[in-house]
Design a protein around this motif. Structure first.
Motif, PDB file in Angstrom:
ATOM      1  N   ILE A 201      -4.407   8.757  -2.287  1.00  0.00           N
ATOM      2  CA  ILE A 201      -5.388   9.063  -3.345  1.00  0.00           C
ATOM      3  C   ILE A 201      -5.396   7.925  -4.366  1.00  0.00           C
ATOM      4  O   ILE A 201      -4.342   7.526  -4.877  1.00  0.00           O
ATOM      5  CB  ILE A 201      -5.032  10.398  -4.043  1.00  0.00           C
ATOM      6  CG1 ILE A 201      -5.083  11.546  -3.029  1.00  0.00           C
ATOM      7  CG2 ILE A 201      -5.976  10.655  -5.226  1.00  0.00           C
ATOM      8  CD1 ILE A 201      -4.650  12.897  -3.573  1.00  0.00           C
TER       9      ILE A 201
ATOM     10  N   SER B 161       0.874  -1.178   0.000  1.00  0.00           N
ATOM     11  CA  SER B 161       0.000   0.000   0.000  1.00  0.00           C
ATOM     12  C   SER B 161       0.911   1.228   0.000  1.00  0.00           C
ATOM     13  O   SER B 161       1.846   1.298   0.817  1.00  0.00           O
ATOM     14  CB  SER B 161      -0.871  -0.008   1.259  1.00  0.00           C
ATOM     15  OG  SER B 161      -1.216   1.308   1.634  1.00  0.00           O
ATOM     16  N   THR B 162       0.650   2.174  -0.896  1.00  0.00           N
ATOM     17  CA  THR B 162       1.489   3.390  -0.906  1.00  0.00           C
ATOM     18  C   THR B 162       1.359   4.133   0.426  1.00  0.00           C
ATOM     19  O   THR B 162       2.307   4.766   0.882  1.00  0.00           O
ATOM     20  CB  THR B 162       1.103   4.340  -2.062  1.00  0.00           C
ATOM     21  OG1 THR B 162      -0.291   4.647  -1.956  1.00  0.00           O
ATOM     22  CG2 THR B 162       1.416   3.744  -3.421  1.00  0.00           C
ATOM     23  N   ASN B 163       0.190   4.045   1.083  1.00  0.00           N
ATOM     24  CA  ASN B 163       0.027   4.737   2.374  1.00  0.00           C
ATOM     25  C   ASN B 163       0.945   4.141   3.442  1.00  0.00           C
ATOM     26  O   ASN B 163       1.575   4.872   4.211  1.00  0.00           O
ATOM     27  CB  ASN B 163      -1.431   4.640   2.862  1.00  0.00           C
ATOM     28  CG  ASN B 163      -2.241   5.866   2.486  1.00  0.00           C
ATOM     29  OD1 ASN B 163      -2.009   6.460   1.449  1.00  0.00           O
ATOM     30  ND2 ASN B 163      -3.205   6.233   3.318  1.00  0.00           N
TER      31      ASN B 163
ATOM     32  N   GLY C  69     -11.071   7.721  -4.454  1.00  0.00           N
ATOM     33  CA  GLY C  69     -11.280   7.934  -3.019  1.00  0.00           C
ATOM     34  C   GLY C  69      -9.998   8.418  -2.360  1.00  0.00           C
ATOM     35  O   GLY C  69      -8.909   8.362  -2.948  1.00  0.00           O
TER      36      GLY C  69
ATOM     37  N   ARG D 288      -5.532  -0.154   0.397  1.00  0.00           N
ATOM     38  CA  ARG D 288      -6.499  -0.014   1.498  1.00  0.00           C
ATOM     39  C   ARG D 288      -7.482   1.108   1.229  1.00  0.00           C
ATOM     40  O   ARG D 288      -7.092   2.190   0.793  1.00  0.00           O
ATOM     41  CB  ARG D 288      -5.761   0.250   2.811  1.00  0.00           C
ATOM     42  CG  ARG D 288      -4.907  -0.930   3.244  1.00  0.00           C
ATOM     43  CD  ARG D 288      -4.320  -0.755   4.626  1.00  0.00           C
ATOM     44  NE  ARG D 288      -3.195   0.164   4.659  1.00  0.00           N
ATOM     45  CZ  ARG D 288      -3.211   1.343   5.244  1.00  0.00           C
ATOM     46  NH1 ARG D 288      -4.289   1.770   5.868  1.00  0.00           N
ATOM     47  NH2 ARG D 288      -2.141   2.107   5.239  1.00  0.00           N
ATOM     48  N   GLY D 289      -8.764   0.837   1.480  1.00  0.00           N
ATOM     49  CA  GLY D 289      -9.788   1.869   1.401  1.00  0.00           C
ATOM     50  C   GLY D 289     -10.217   2.261   2.810  1.00  0.00           C
ATOM     51  O   GLY D 289      -9.657   1.772   3.803  1.00  0.00           O
ATOM     52  N   ARG D 290     -11.208   3.130   2.917  1.00  0.00           N
ATOM     53  CA  ARG D 290     -11.730   3.525   4.226  1.00  0.00           C
ATOM     54  C   ARG D 290     -12.423   2.349   4.879  1.00  0.00           C
ATOM     55  O   ARG D 290     -12.845   1.414   4.213  1.00  0.00           O
ATOM     56  CB  ARG D 290     -12.751   4.661   4.071  1.00  0.00           C
ATOM     57  CG  ARG D 290     -12.140   5.980   3.730  1.00  0.00           C
ATOM     58  CD  ARG D 290     -13.224   7.000   3.473  1.00  0.00           C
ATOM     59  NE  ARG D 290     -14.076   7.187   4.631  1.00  0.00           N
ATOM     60  CZ  ARG D 290     -15.391   6.988   4.630  1.00  0.00           C
ATOM     61  NH1 ARG D 290     -16.028   6.581   3.567  1.00  0.00           N
ATOM     62  NH2 ARG D 290     -16.082   7.206   5.734  1.00  0.00           N
TER      63      ARG D 290
ATOM     64  N   GLN E  34      -0.894  -1.989  -6.461  1.00  0.00           N
ATOM     65  CA  GLN E  34      -0.792  -2.276  -5.013  1.00  0.00           C
ATOM     66  C   GLN E  34      -1.289  -3.701  -4.767  1.00  0.00           C
ATOM     67  O   GLN E  34      -2.278  -4.137  -5.356  1.00  0.00           O
ATOM     68  CB  GLN E  34      -1.648  -1.312  -4.212  1.00  0.00           C
ATOM     69  CG  GLN E  34      -1.254   0.157  -4.343  1.00  0.00           C
ATOM     70  CD  GLN E  34      -2.099   1.060  -3.449  1.00  0.00           C
ATOM     71  OE1 GLN E  34      -1.605   1.657  -2.523  1.00  0.00           O
ATOM     72  NE2 GLN E  34      -3.380   1.147  -3.730  1.00  0.00           N
TER      73      GLN E  34
ATOM     74  N   TRP F 293      -8.777  -1.753  -1.517  1.00  0.00           N
ATOM     75  CA  TRP F 293      -8.843  -0.892  -2.701  1.00  0.00           C
ATOM     76  C   TRP F 293      -8.217  -1.678  -3.849  1.00  0.00           C
ATOM     77  O   TRP F 293      -7.021  -1.945  -3.875  1.00  0.00           O
ATOM     78  CB  TRP F 293      -8.092   0.421  -2.458  1.00  0.00           C
ATOM     79  CG  TRP F 293      -8.308   1.425  -3.561  1.00  0.00           C
ATOM     80  CD1 TRP F 293      -7.434   1.735  -4.570  1.00  0.00           C
ATOM     81  CD2 TRP F 293      -9.466   2.235  -3.773  1.00  0.00           C
ATOM     82  NE1 TRP F 293      -7.990   2.695  -5.389  1.00  0.00           N
ATOM     83  CE2 TRP F 293      -9.235   3.017  -4.928  1.00  0.00           C
ATOM     84  CE3 TRP F 293     -10.681   2.372  -3.097  1.00  0.00           C
ATOM     85  CZ2 TRP F 293     -10.171   3.928  -5.421  1.00  0.00           C
ATOM     86  CZ3 TRP F 293     -11.613   3.280  -3.590  1.00  0.00           C
ATOM     87  CH2 TRP F 293     -11.352   4.047  -4.739  1.00  0.00           C
TER      88      TRP F 293
ATOM     89  N   LYS G  98     -18.508   6.083  -8.417  1.00  0.00           N
ATOM     90  CA  LYS G  98     -17.266   6.467  -7.746  1.00  0.00           C
ATOM     91  C   LYS G  98     -16.074   6.354  -8.695  1.00  0.00           C
ATOM     92  O   LYS G  98     -15.827   5.304  -9.281  1.00  0.00           O
ATOM     93  CB  LYS G  98     -17.082   5.548  -6.529  1.00  0.00           C
ATOM     94  CG  LYS G  98     -15.860   5.861  -5.702  1.00  0.00           C
ATOM     95  CD  LYS G  98     -16.020   5.351  -4.283  1.00  0.00           C
ATOM     96  CE  LYS G  98     -14.705   5.385  -3.530  1.00  0.00           C
ATOM     97  NZ  LYS G  98     -14.842   5.232  -2.095  1.00  0.00           N
TER      98      LYS G  98
HETATM   99  C1  BTN Z   1     -11.790   4.993  -0.114  1.00  0.00           C
HETATM  100  O1  BTN Z   1     -12.575   5.592  -0.856  1.00  0.00           O
HETATM  101  O2  BTN Z   1     -12.142   4.014   0.556  1.00  0.00           O
HETATM  102  C2  BTN Z   1     -10.362   5.476  -0.043  1.00  0.00           C
HETATM  103  C3  BTN Z   1      -9.485   4.808  -1.076  1.00  0.00           C
HETATM  104  C4  BTN Z   1      -8.035   5.236  -1.034  1.00  0.00           C
HETATM  105  C5  BTN Z   1      -7.170   4.425  -1.967  1.00  0.00           C
HETATM  106  C6  BTN Z   1      -5.774   4.968  -2.056  1.00  0.00           C
HETATM  107  S1  BTN Z   1      -4.831   4.228  -3.360  1.00  0.00           S
HETATM  108  C7  BTN Z   1      -3.393   4.982  -2.764  1.00  0.00           C
HETATM  109  C8  BTN Z   1      -3.430   4.923  -1.255  1.00  0.00           C
HETATM  110  N1  BTN Z   1      -2.865   3.677  -0.772  1.00  0.00           N
HETATM  111  C9  BTN Z   1      -3.788   2.885  -0.211  1.00  0.00           C
HETATM  112  O3  BTN Z   1      -3.586   1.752   0.256  1.00  0.00           O
HETATM  113  N2  BTN Z   1      -4.986   3.513  -0.217  1.00  0.00           N
HETATM  114  C10 BTN Z   1      -4.898   4.827  -0.817  1.00  0.00           C
END
Ligand code: BTN
Length: 268
Positions: free
Chosen positions: A149, A33-35, A130, A60-62, A56, A67, A127
């Motif tokens: 993002i 995950s870039t985060n 996110g 990961r999403g919210r 990735q 994601w 969508k």
């Molecule tokens: C959402 O709408 O649930 C948020 C999605 C966010 C996805 C981005 S992709 C780049 C960054 N790295 C991740 O693992 N998640 C965010």
């Protein structure tokens, strides 16, 4: 370090970056995950460093969601910021990211993209992308904020799982065009740089006004799931921190900081 992957070019993004955000790009072929990668790096790099990946493995999403992040087609990036603001103002960072993405995508595609509260980038009721903001804090101050993002750019909807396909779209799916991820990333980072400066110099009020102008949620009947509670009501406004002000059928208002929001089809 890799500098080009297909239409992604770290050097080109750095050259196009007008300010602090995007002057240092770390481009990866794939990553969990870039985060997560950005959070591990954050204390060792400059404010405004950006991690970009072609795919990735555990995007990961919210709310703990996955994601979907296939290679060669979409944007997955995380911006490391060190805004030195109070934890309470942390939600403004997501507001800033939403405003920046909408400006950048409107300019790049001409589509009437909007923000759906709290942080979805939408076209109509589908969508497109996110935002996942993650904070590291100490003594009520933000040490760093990772702005993640994800934008569906050129992905063909056929390759997405059926449940995602029903609610998602991509820029290519909407216009038929094929977009350069480098160009769109540069637009997003330049918008972020502009709004980051406004937030640091003037606080959040301009950002909130701009969010209100660019959103698709306010003035609509909505259903919000927040934790264990579900609320139906009228999305009246957002407050100075980006919290949703929902008018309940009883006439009372409720402020909601985070949740899953559905815009109801029948608005009368
Ligand atoms: C959402 O709408 O649930 C948020 C999605 C966010 C996805 C981005 S992709 C780049 C960054 N790295 C991740 O693992 N998640 C965010």
């Amino acid at each position: 370090m890799i500098s080009v992957i297909g239409d992604l070019s770290a050097n080109e993004i750095e050259v196009k970056a007008k300010g602090l955000i995007g002057k240092n790009i770390i481009l990866l072929e794939t990553v969990d995950s870039t985060n997560t990668f950005a959070a591990d790096l954050a204390e060792k790099v400059e404010d405004g460093t950006v991690v970009v990946a072609d795919s990735q493995k555990k995007g990961r999403g919210r709310l703990g969601r996955t994601w979907i992040s296939p290679p060669g087609s979409n944007i997955y990036l995380s911006v490391i910021t060190k805004p030195s603001i109070h934890v309470e103002d942390g939600t403004l960072i997501t507001v800033m990211a939403g405003v920046s993405c909408v400006h950048a995508l409107r300019r790049s595609t001409g589509l009437d993209v909007a923000i759906k509260w709290p942080n979805d980038i939408v076209y109509g009721d589908k969508k497109l992308g996110g935002i996942l903001t993650e904070l590291r804090t100490q003594d009520e101050r933000i040490i760093f904020a990772i702005i993640g993002i994800g934008i569906n750019v050129n992905v063909s909807l056929d390759i997405l799982p059926e449940d995602v396909r029903e609610i998602a779209t991509s820029l290519r799916n909407e216009t038929g065009g094929c977009y350069s991820r480098t160009e769109i990333i540069a637009e997003i980072l330049n918008e972020l740089d502009r709004w980051y400066r406004i937030m640091k110099e003037k606080g959040g009020s301009n950002l909130i006004l701009e969010w209100q102008r660019l959103n698709s949620t306010l003035g609509k009947k909505v259903m919000v799931i927040a934790g264990n509670e579900t609320y139906g009501g009228f999305a009246e406004s957002i407050d100075e921190k980006g919290m949703l002000i929902l008018r309940l059928p009883s006439g009372e208002t409720r402020k909601i900081s985070a949740g899953d929001l559905k815009i109801l089809r029948h608005q009368t």
